[in-house]
Design a protein around this motif. Structure first.
Motif, PDB file in Angstrom:
ATOM      1  N   VAL A  56     -11.076 -33.737  30.618  1.00 49.43           N
ATOM      2  CA  VAL A  56     -10.726 -34.964  31.335  1.00 49.43           C
ATOM      3  C   VAL A  56     -10.207 -34.604  32.724  1.00 49.43           C
ATOM      4  O   VAL A  56      -9.320 -33.758  32.854  1.00 49.43           O
ATOM      5  N   PRO A  57     -10.754 -35.253  33.767  1.00 50.78           N
ATOM      6  CA  PRO A  57     -10.220 -34.995  35.110  1.00 50.78           C
ATOM      7  C   PRO A  57      -8.859 -35.659  35.281  1.00 50.78           C
ATOM      8  O   PRO A  57      -8.625 -36.744  34.760  1.00 50.78           O
ATOM      9  N   ASP A  58      -7.960 -34.978  35.986  1.00 48.40           N
ATOM     10  CA  ASP A  58      -6.675 -35.579  36.350  1.00 48.40           C
ATOM     11  C   ASP A  58      -6.899 -36.326  37.661  1.00 48.40           C
ATOM     12  O   ASP A  58      -7.405 -35.749  38.627  1.00 48.40           O
ATOM     13  N   ILE A  59      -6.526 -37.580  37.680  1.00 49.18           N
ATOM     14  CA  ILE A  59      -6.813 -38.454  38.822  1.00 49.18           C
ATOM     15  C   ILE A  59      -5.519 -39.007  39.401  1.00 49.18           C
ATOM     16  O   ILE A  59      -4.634 -39.421  38.648  1.00 49.18           O
ATOM     17  N   GLU A  60      -5.436 -39.020  40.719  1.00 49.67           N
ATOM     18  CA  GLU A  60      -4.298 -39.637  41.398  1.00 49.67           C
ATOM     19  C   GLU A  60      -4.801 -40.535  42.522  1.00 49.67           C
ATOM     20  O   GLU A  60      -5.774 -40.182  43.197  1.00 49.67           O
ATOM     21  N   PRO A  61      -4.146 -41.679  42.713  1.00 48.58           N
ATOM     22  CA  PRO A  61      -4.554 -42.553  43.805  1.00 48.58           C
ATOM     23  C   PRO A  61      -4.306 -41.884  45.158  1.00 48.58           C
ATOM     24  O   PRO A  61      -3.336 -41.137  45.319  1.00 48.58           O
ATOM     25  N   ILE A  62      -5.189 -42.135  46.086  1.00 50.50           N
ATOM     26  CA  ILE A  62      -5.014 -41.657  47.452  1.00 50.50           C
ATOM     27  C   ILE A  62      -4.189 -42.689  48.193  1.00 50.50           C
ATOM     28  O   ILE A  62      -4.464 -43.890  48.130  1.00 50.50           O
TER      29      ILE A  62
ATOM     30  N   GLN B 227      -7.821 -44.146  31.676  1.00 53.33           N
ATOM     31  CA  GLN B 227      -8.093 -44.716  33.001  1.00 53.33           C
ATOM     32  C   GLN B 227      -8.981 -43.793  33.831  1.00 53.33           C
ATOM     33  O   GLN B 227      -8.724 -43.529  35.004  1.00 53.33           O
ATOM     34  N   VAL B 228     -10.032 -43.302  33.178  1.00 54.93           N
ATOM     35  CA  VAL B 228     -11.039 -42.457  33.816  1.00 54.93           C
ATOM     36  C   VAL B 228     -12.379 -43.167  33.670  1.00 54.93           C
ATOM     37  O   VAL B 228     -12.770 -43.508  32.552  1.00 54.93           O
ATOM     38  N   PRO B 229     -13.077 -43.397  34.771  1.00 53.96           N
ATOM     39  CA  PRO B 229     -14.377 -44.066  34.656  1.00 53.96           C
ATOM     40  C   PRO B 229     -15.309 -43.310  33.705  1.00 53.96           C
ATOM     41  O   PRO B 229     -15.302 -42.074  33.673  1.00 53.96           O
ATOM     42  N   LEU B 230     -16.077 -44.053  32.944  1.00 50.18           N
ATOM     43  CA  LEU B 230     -16.970 -43.455  31.968  1.00 50.18           C
ATOM     44  C   LEU B 230     -17.956 -42.493  32.633  1.00 50.18           C
ATOM     45  O   LEU B 230     -18.248 -41.423  32.094  1.00 50.18           O
ATOM     46  N   TRP B 231     -18.453 -42.843  33.824  1.00 42.21           N
ATOM     47  CA  TRP B 231     -19.401 -41.951  34.514  1.00 42.21           C
ATOM     48  C   TRP B 231     -18.743 -40.608  34.840  1.00 42.21           C
ATOM     49  O   TRP B 231     -19.384 -39.571  34.768  1.00 42.21           O
ATOM     50  N   LEU B 232     -17.435 -40.628  35.169  1.00 43.85           N
ATOM     51  CA  LEU B 232     -16.734 -39.392  35.508  1.00 43.85           C
ATOM     52  C   LEU B 232     -16.423 -38.583  34.246  1.00 43.85           C
ATOM     53  O   LEU B 232     -16.548 -37.356  34.237  1.00 43.85           O
ATOM     54  N   LEU B 233     -16.066 -39.268  33.180  1.00 43.89           N
ATOM     55  CA  LEU B 233     -15.829 -38.597  31.901  1.00 43.89           C
ATOM     56  C   LEU B 233     -17.101 -37.878  31.450  1.00 43.89           C
ATOM     57  O   LEU B 233     -17.041 -36.749  30.963  1.00 43.89           O
TER      58      LEU B 233
ATOM     59  N   LYS C 128     -10.664 -44.066  46.890  1.00 42.49           N
ATOM     60  CA  LYS C 128      -9.370 -44.510  46.379  1.00 42.49           C
ATOM     61  C   LYS C 128      -8.632 -43.468  45.546  1.00 42.49           C
ATOM     62  O   LYS C 128      -7.418 -43.576  45.360  1.00 42.49           O
ATOM     63  N   TYR C 129      -9.360 -42.471  45.008  1.00 44.29           N
ATOM     64  CA  TYR C 129      -8.748 -41.519  44.089  1.00 44.29           C
ATOM     65  C   TYR C 129      -9.135 -40.092  44.422  1.00 44.29           C
ATOM     66  O   TYR C 129     -10.216 -39.825  44.927  1.00 44.29           O
ATOM     67  N   ALA C 130      -8.229 -39.170  44.079  1.00 43.32           N
ATOM     68  CA  ALA C 130      -8.494 -37.741  44.214  1.00 43.32           C
ATOM     69  C   ALA C 130      -8.414 -37.105  42.831  1.00 43.32           C
ATOM     70  O   ALA C 130      -7.579 -37.485  42.010  1.00 43.32           O
ATOM     71  N   ILE C 131      -9.296 -36.151  42.582  1.00 39.70           N
ATOM     72  CA  ILE C 131      -9.241 -35.384  41.347  1.00 39.70           C
ATOM     73  C   ILE C 131      -8.371 -34.166  41.635  1.00 39.70           C
ATOM     74  O   ILE C 131      -8.676 -33.370  42.519  1.00 39.70           O
TER      75      ILE C 131
ATOM     76  N   GLN D  76      -9.052 -39.204  18.663  1.00 35.89           N
ATOM     77  CA  GLN D  76      -8.217 -39.755  17.598  1.00 35.89           C
ATOM     78  C   GLN D  76      -9.000 -40.793  16.798  1.00 35.89           C
ATOM     79  O   GLN D  76     -10.055 -41.266  17.229  1.00 35.89           O
ATOM     80  N   ARG D  77      -8.467 -41.137  15.645  1.00 35.04           N
ATOM     81  CA  ARG D  77      -9.110 -42.132  14.787  1.00 35.04           C
ATOM     82  C   ARG D  77      -9.329 -43.434  15.565  1.00 35.04           C
ATOM     83  O   ARG D  77      -8.432 -43.914  16.252  1.00 35.04           O
ATOM     84  N   GLY D  78     -10.533 -43.956  15.493  1.00 36.15           N
ATOM     85  CA  GLY D  78     -10.855 -45.228  16.148  1.00 36.15           C
ATOM     86  C   GLY D  78     -11.342 -45.087  17.582  1.00 36.15           C
ATOM     87  O   GLY D  78     -11.752 -46.067  18.193  1.00 36.15           O
ATOM     88  N   ASP D  79     -11.305 -43.885  18.123  1.00 35.14           N
ATOM     89  CA  ASP D  79     -11.765 -43.674  19.498  1.00 35.14           C
ATOM     90  C   ASP D  79     -13.284 -43.785  19.605  1.00 35.14           C
ATOM     91  O   ASP D  79     -14.014 -43.420  18.685  1.00 35.14           O
ATOM     92  N   ASN D  80     -13.735 -44.265  20.737  1.00 39.08           N
ATOM     93  CA  ASN D  80     -15.121 -44.154  21.148  1.00 39.08           C
ATOM     94  C   ASN D  80     -15.094 -43.856  22.646  1.00 39.08           C
ATOM     95  O   ASN D  80     -14.030 -43.863  23.256  1.00 39.08           O
ATOM     96  N   TYR D  81     -16.234 -43.582  23.224  1.00 37.81           N
ATOM     97  CA  TYR D  81     -16.246 -43.189  24.637  1.00 37.81           C
ATOM     98  C   TYR D  81     -15.603 -44.235  25.532  1.00 37.81           C
ATOM     99  O   TYR D  81     -14.835 -43.925  26.436  1.00 37.81           O
ATOM    100  N   TRP D  82     -15.910 -45.490  25.261  1.00 40.04           N
ATOM    101  CA  TRP D  82     -15.383 -46.574  26.080  1.00 40.04           C
ATOM    102  C   TRP D  82     -13.863 -46.677  25.949  1.00 40.04           C
ATOM    103  O   TRP D  82     -13.155 -46.803  26.940  1.00 40.04           O
ATOM    104  N   SER D  83     -13.357 -46.621  24.725  1.00 40.65           N
ATOM    105  CA  SER D  83     -11.904 -46.760  24.528  1.00 40.65           C
ATOM    106  C   SER D  83     -11.153 -45.582  25.147  1.00 40.65           C
ATOM    107  O   SER D  83     -10.067 -45.762  25.699  1.00 40.65           O
ATOM    108  N   ILE D  84     -11.733 -44.386  25.073  1.00 41.89           N
ATOM    109  CA  ILE D  84     -11.101 -43.220  25.693  1.00 41.89           C
ATOM    110  C   ILE D  84     -11.073 -43.383  27.205  1.00 41.89           C
ATOM    111  O   ILE D  84     -10.056 -43.135  27.857  1.00 41.89           O
TER     112      ILE D  84
END
Length: 118
Positions: A109-115, A83-89, A58-61, A70-78
């Motif tokens: 961070v990978p740049d992602i675009e829908p195919i 809109q990057v899957p945690l496994w890809l991050l 569905k997506y191309a890198i 930023q303040r309050g960030d964690n891996y999940w919130s980032i």
């Protein structure tokens, strides 16, 4: 893993039914023998490959950029914010889980675009 595994996992980790599991938390898995361990690892790998294959359909890198924590960030919130899957991050940041992120840290961070689908 079969029916009843959730109870076994909670017991092995001294967790009640009300305890939440958080991203990055390490759990003890009650696997008693080599055969069970191999079966679990095979299923885990197959599961993750299926997720990755579905993503790649569905997506191309298209490149990569950076993100400053930023303040309050964690891996999940980032992951959700960008809109990057945690496994890809984590692929773009191999040390992601070694230490907690800090304000000002810079992540790749990978740049992602829908195919376009026919």
């Amino acid at each position: 893993m079969s029916i009843g595994w959730a109870t076994k996992i909670r017991k092995a980790n001294r967790m009640s039914i009300d305890d939440d599991i958080v991203v990055g938390q390490k759990l003890i898995l009650p696997i008693d023998n080599t055969e069970e361990k191999k079966k679990f690892e095979d299923e885990r790998i197959r599961y993750h490959l299926t997720i990755e294959e579905g993503f790649r359909e569905k997506y191309a890198i298209t490149g990569n950029s950076t993100y400053r924590v930023q303040r309050g960030d964690n891996y999940w919130s980032i992951s959700k914010k960008l809109q990057v899957p945690l496994w890809l991050l984590s692929r773009y940041n191999p040390d992601l889980y070694k230490e907690p992120i800090k304000l000002g840290d810079v992540l790749n961070v990978p740049d992602i675009e829908p195919i376009e689908q026919p």
